[in-house]
Motif scaffolding. Sequence first.
Motif, short mmCIF file in Angstrom:
data_model
loop_
_atom_site.label_atom_id
_atom_site.label_comp_id
_atom_site.label_asym_id
_atom_site.label_seq_id
_atom_site.Cartn_x
_atom_site.Cartn_y
_atom_site.Cartn_z
N LYS A 59 34.44 47.91 42.21
CA LYS A 59 35.36 48.42 43.21
C LYS A 59 36.12 47.25 43.80
N ALA A 60 37.45 47.23 43.58
CA ALA A 60 38.30 46.13 44.02
C ALA A 60 38.90 46.43 45.39
N THR A 61 38.88 45.42 46.24
CA THR A 61 39.51 45.50 47.56
C THR A 61 40.42 44.28 47.72
N ALA A 62 41.28 44.32 48.72
CA ALA A 62 42.18 43.19 48.98
C ALA A 62 41.35 41.96 49.31
N GLY A 63 41.70 40.85 48.69
CA GLY A 63 40.99 39.60 48.91
C GLY A 63 41.54 38.86 50.12
N ASP A 83 50.85 44.62 48.51
CA ASP A 83 51.33 45.93 48.07
C ASP A 83 51.35 46.04 46.55
N ALA A 84 50.72 45.11 45.86
CA ALA A 84 50.79 45.06 44.40
C ALA A 84 49.83 46.03 43.72
N GLY A 85 49.09 46.81 44.46
CA GLY A 85 48.12 47.71 43.83
C GLY A 85 46.86 46.96 43.45
N ALA A 86 46.33 47.29 42.27
CA ALA A 86 45.11 46.67 41.77
C ALA A 86 43.95 46.85 42.74
N LEU A 87 43.85 48.04 43.30
CA LEU A 87 42.76 48.38 44.21
C LEU A 87 42.01 49.57 43.63
N GLY A 88 40.75 49.70 43.98
CA GLY A 88 39.98 50.87 43.56
C GLY A 88 38.95 50.53 42.50
N GLU A 89 38.45 51.59 41.83
CA GLU A 89 37.36 51.46 40.88
C GLU A 89 37.86 51.34 39.45
N LEU A 165 45.33 38.49 45.65
CA LEU A 165 43.90 38.18 45.63
C LEU A 165 43.10 39.46 45.73
N ARG A 166 42.03 39.54 44.94
CA ARG A 166 41.17 40.71 44.98
C ARG A 166 39.71 40.27 44.98
N ASP A 167 38.92 40.94 45.80
CA ASP A 167 37.46 40.82 45.80
C ASP A 167 36.93 42.12 45.25
N ALA A 168 35.84 42.05 44.52
CA ALA A 168 35.26 43.26 43.95
C ALA A 168 33.74 43.15 43.95
N THR A 169 33.10 44.28 44.11
CA THR A 169 31.65 44.37 43.92
C THR A 169 31.42 45.18 42.66
N PHE A 170 30.35 44.88 41.95
CA PHE A 170 30.05 45.63 40.73
C PHE A 170 28.58 46.00 40.66
N GLN A 171 28.33 47.09 39.95
CA GLN A 171 26.97 47.56 39.65
C GLN A 171 26.99 48.11 38.24
N VAL A 172 26.11 47.58 37.40
CA VAL A 172 26.00 48.05 36.03
C VAL A 172 24.53 48.29 35.72
N SER A 173 24.29 49.17 34.76
CA SER A 173 22.93 49.55 34.43
C SER A 173 22.84 49.93 32.96
N SER A 174 21.65 49.79 32.39
CA SER A 174 21.43 50.23 31.01
C SER A 174 21.10 51.72 30.98
N ARG A 175 20.84 52.30 32.12
CA ARG A 175 20.55 53.73 32.21
C ARG A 175 21.86 54.53 32.21
N PRO A 176 21.87 55.67 31.56
CA PRO A 176 23.11 56.47 31.59
C PRO A 176 23.43 56.95 33.00
N ALA A 177 24.70 57.08 33.28
CA ALA A 177 25.14 57.56 34.59
C ALA A 177 24.75 59.02 34.76
#
Length: 182
Positions: A59-63, A83-89, A165-177
């Motif tokens: 999930k990207a947010t403004a940096g 205002d360049a976008g590049a926000l969200g999941e 600039l963008r900051d993002a947090t991530f979560q990944v897993s080997s388990r199916p969503a």
Amino acid sequence: MRYVWIALAVIAACKDDKGAPGASASASAFASASASALALASASASASAGPVTLSGTYKATAGTLYVPDAAAFNGFKYRGDDDAGALGEGPLTLTVDLDAGVVTGALQGPLGPGAITGTARDGTIAFNVTPSASDLAFSGVGTGVFDGGAASGDMHLSSWHANVLRDATFQVSSRPAPPPPK
């Protein structure tokens, strides 16, 4: 593999001492502990036997940009384009190979497409994100924790002009969503 040979040698040595008085109980307990060590060694060997592919999202947010309050920076103004976008999941995949200490992967969505390359060691991962197909994709770095079946962390990225600039947090897993709610 070394633990397997050590455990077998200990078990064989315990079998030779069974004739000694009082040795039977301690040999049995020691053999049981050795078998537990053997199982633990086998489990850790299978846990790191090959790469693990993890999928999830970021999930990207403004940096933000920190400018120190010092005389050398008087009058400095960052002219970013928020205002360049590049926000969200967006989707993110990581492949972690603990045996080689290598992380590879890809990200799509608002910050991508991008290729991921990095390292894995002692339960942590660190990687670079580089644009894979477009000058408009973002580049930067990411760090996180890895527990064998999942990873999570942060990324710090910028556009190729470094004006977004963008900051993002991530979560990944080997388990199916889980399936989406109906």
